[in-house]
Design an enzyme around this catalytic site. Structure first.
Site, PDB file in Angstrom:
ATOM      1  N   HIS A 227      14.339  11.753  27.125  1.00 53.25           N
ATOM      2  CA  HIS A 227      15.540  12.479  26.708  1.00 53.25           C
ATOM      3  C   HIS A 227      15.582  13.814  27.445  1.00 53.25           C
ATOM      4  O   HIS A 227      15.779  14.867  26.860  1.00 53.25           O
ATOM      5  CB  HIS A 227      15.532  12.682  25.187  1.00 53.25           C
ATOM      6  CG  HIS A 227      16.892  12.874  24.602  1.00 53.25           C
ATOM      7  ND1 HIS A 227      17.891  11.927  24.676  1.00 53.25           N
ATOM      8  CD2 HIS A 227      17.434  13.914  23.926  1.00 53.25           C
ATOM      9  CE1 HIS A 227      18.973  12.371  24.072  1.00 53.25           C
ATOM     10  NE2 HIS A 227      18.729  13.596  23.613  1.00 53.25           N
TER      11      HIS A 227
ATOM     12  N   GLU B 171      19.351   8.352  30.264  1.00 50.19           N
ATOM     13  CA  GLU B 171      18.186   7.795  29.577  1.00 50.19           C
ATOM     14  C   GLU B 171      18.054   6.298  29.865  1.00 50.19           C
ATOM     15  O   GLU B 171      18.670   5.476  29.179  1.00 50.19           O
ATOM     16  CB  GLU B 171      18.320   8.010  28.076  1.00 50.19           C
ATOM     17  CG  GLU B 171      18.631   9.444  27.671  1.00 50.19           C
ATOM     18  CD  GLU B 171      19.104   9.547  26.234  1.00 50.19           C
ATOM     19  OE1 GLU B 171      18.457   8.935  25.354  1.00 50.19           O
ATOM     20  OE2 GLU B 171      20.122  10.206  25.988  1.00 50.19           O
TER      21      GLU B 171
END
Length: 234
Positions: A74, A197
């Site tokens: 992240h 991501e």
């Protein structure tokens, strides 16, 4: 993996490291933790294999029960640098011709749709903020990476920032990538950034047409990401 803590808010052990080269962290998730079945041994290695390259290798081994595993990162990126403002003027290209639409609770429905003709189309590079008015809040969508599969690295994205001349290229072995523009930060202060991501498809355990993320006992889950950074001479 998710849950209240997921694997992001737990304490990892350092297995090995070498200054300016790599560091490897490990964690043992016990049967029932966060509601997931079985014991899972997890490791992640951050390394600098070449100048201007960051490689992230994630592994997980199911020890005694089948369990869903989808490990990702992240990272928030702003190629303009500190105090440069938001990322809406960044250019983005995503090598993903399809995406997984969401229901009203932002859960993938199981449908896989083409991006062509939608606000989610980044097959050709364009400015992230150019179509933001057509969205509620911003981007938060899983894309289906073209040419992904069989553990091969596939090119996922290219991000560029014109003032600094910086460019980031991303490769991954995962079938999907979540593109997120920091829409819901809950008042957290910090740099404004974008997330790319690489991951398995969200809600894959409930959608049989999505690539399975179930890891059986003895099997090893592997996920590799490579980030490469360059800048033009100007």
């Amino acid at each position: 993996m998710s849950g209240f803590k997921g694997l992001t808010k737990v304490i990892y052990k350092v297995k090995s490291y070498k200054q300016d080269s790599h560091i490897t962290f490990t964690y043992h998730s016990v049967d029932g933790e966060e509601g997931f079945p079985g014991d899972l041994q997890v490791s992640v290695t951050y390394s600098l294999p070449e100048p201007n390259k960051l490689e992230v290798k994630m592994k997980a081994k199911a020890l005694n029960k089948p369990t869903p595993v989808s490990l990702g990162t992240h990272f928030y990126w702003n190629l303009g640098g500190h105090n440069s403002g938001d990322i809406l003027s960044h250019s983005l290209q995503l090598f993903a011709s399809r995406f997984t639409p969401l229901d009203i609770e932002l859960i993938p429905t199981g449908e896989i749709s083409p991006v062509q003709g939608t606000v989610y189309d980044f097959l050709q590079p364009h400015i992230i903020g150019s179509k933001m008015k057509e969205l509620k809040g911003g981007y938060d969508m899983n894309y289906v990476v073209d040419n992904a599969g069989d553990g091969r690295l596939a090119k996922v994205a290219v991000v560029q920032e014109s003032k600094s001349g910086r460019k980031m290229e991303l490769w991954s072995t995962a079938p999907g990538v979540q593109f997120y523009t920091s829409n819901v930060m809950g008042g957290v202060k910090g740099k404004e950034g974008l997330c790319l991501e690489p991951q398995g498809f969200p809600n894959s355990v409930n959608q049989p047409n999505f690539p399975s993320q179930i890891v059986n006992p003895g099997d090893i889950y592997k996920h590799v990401m490579v980030f490469e950074f360059t800048a033009n001479s100007n």
